[in-house]
Design an enzyme around this catalytic site. Structure first.
Site: not given
Ligand code: ADE
Length: 357
Positions: A85, A129
């Site tokens: 991330t 994600d």
């Protein structure tokens, strides 16, 4: 050298005199907030480790800028906590574009993925994600969007069903997954750039720790940082969490500075051993040794015995045990290694388990 000494910060002031639990709670809360906001690196220069990925990504970004084309879709995979991330945010920052962050489980209904695709601004980055958890319908909506920035919208019911092709803005999809193998072939093939994030070395982790400590005004010396690094499972997210715990310990039990001794005491108290293994890791290894003669044993069986779900065992517990050489994955199941016996202080010979590996 002691980092964090240079600023006369609030935390230092709190160490003068007795600390009440309420004050500790306030410090903790303040640390939490500062943590999230400040310690995440925002540029490639701030980001420690993953050097070859960083260099390749810089070139990919530079080339897209020079050609004046949209950056290719990027798949980042690897164990949790290694900075997927963070890298996605850095890419957005380096490209000077905004980023929308979501995860596959949040895109359950067609309208979820359609909504987010239609809301994208020109050049924006969409970060998904756990992309291996996208359902088939969402995947199929994504394909034309990735290929030529269009989506197929259907209206009406059964006989009167109509499909309309509508454009979406040019965007770059960054997918992150702990399991590249679980991605469908067609989805994987639509990523122009695929990178596997590697575990960090102790030296890199030590630098991550010192950088975070400096930002958070936590005092730590080199040996303290090295001690945390050794026990942080080669993972920055864990290292950053452990600094916090060691800082609490140093504040309450020591003189506020994280040294080798305070770090070691704090992590011992958390049951994190010298190799960075926690209670669950040790339970898993000793379960295989004691109940299954060192293995092989299936992951499903282990998950049930540990009271964890399979995904947690596979994605969170096992990767470091495999990397650190405590566990082997074979076609017939998981086996512990000699190193695991030694680490747990169990004598393989006495148990008559020689020759099992
Ligand atoms: N914090 C978490 N991950 C980091 C990294 N790779 N570099 C610097 N700081 C970090």
């Amino acid at each position: 050298m002691i980092l964090g000494d240079e600023n006369n910060n609030k935390q230092n002031k709190k160490t003068n005199g007795a600390i009440k639990p309420v004050e500790l709670e306030a410090i903790e809360l303040e640390l939490d907030r500062t943590y999230e906001k400040n310690i995440r690196p925002k540029t490639f220069d701030d980001y420690i480790g993953q050097n070859s990925i960083k260099e390749t990504l810089k070139i990919t970004i530079e080339a897209a800028k020079k050609r004046n084309v949209q950056l290719d879709h990027i798949l980042l995979y690897g164990p949790p906590g290694l900075g997927k991330t963070t890298l996605a945010n850095i890419i957005a920052n380096e490209c000077n574009v905004s980023i929308k962050i979501t995860s596959a489980p949040a895109l359950e209904r067609p309208r979820d993925i359609i909504g987010i695709l239609m809301s994208l601004k020109e050049g924006e980055i969409l970060f998904i994600d756990e992309i291996h958890r996208l359902n088939k319908i969402a995947e199929e909506i994504l394909y034309p969007a990735m290929e030529d920035y269009t989506i197929d919208l259907t209206t009406g019911k059964s006989q009167t069903v109509k499909t309309m092709r509508v454009p979406v803005q040019k965007f770059t999809l960054i997918g992150a997954t702990t399991k590249a193998g679980a991605l469908s072939g067609p989805l994987r093939d639509r990523f122009g750039v695929i990178h596997r994030l590697e575990f960090y070395t102790n030296e890199e982790l030590s630098r991550v720790i010192k950088r975070s400590a400096k930002i958070l005004n936590i005092k730590i010396n080199d040996e303290g940082a090295d001690e945390i690094a050794k026990r942080a499972r080669c993972t920055p997210r864990i290292a950053n969490r452990l600094i916090k715990r060691a800082s609490d310990w140093a504040l309450v039990k020591g003189d506020g500075i994280i040294t080798k001794q305070t770090a070691s005491d704090a992590l011992d108290a958390l049951n994190i051993d010298k190799e960075g293994l926690d209670t669950t890791d040790r339970e898993l290894l000793s379960l295989i040794i004691k109940n299954y003669n060192g293995g092989p044993v299936g992951v499903e069986t282990l998950a049930v015995a540990l009271g964890e779900d399979i995904r947690t065992v596979e994605d969170v517990v096992e990767p470091y045990l495999l990397q650190a050489g405590f566990l082997n994955r074979t076609q017939r199941g998981r086996c512990v290694t000699q190193k695991a016996y030694e680490h747990l202080g169990i004598n393989k010979n006495k148990n008559g388990q020689m020759g099992l590996f």
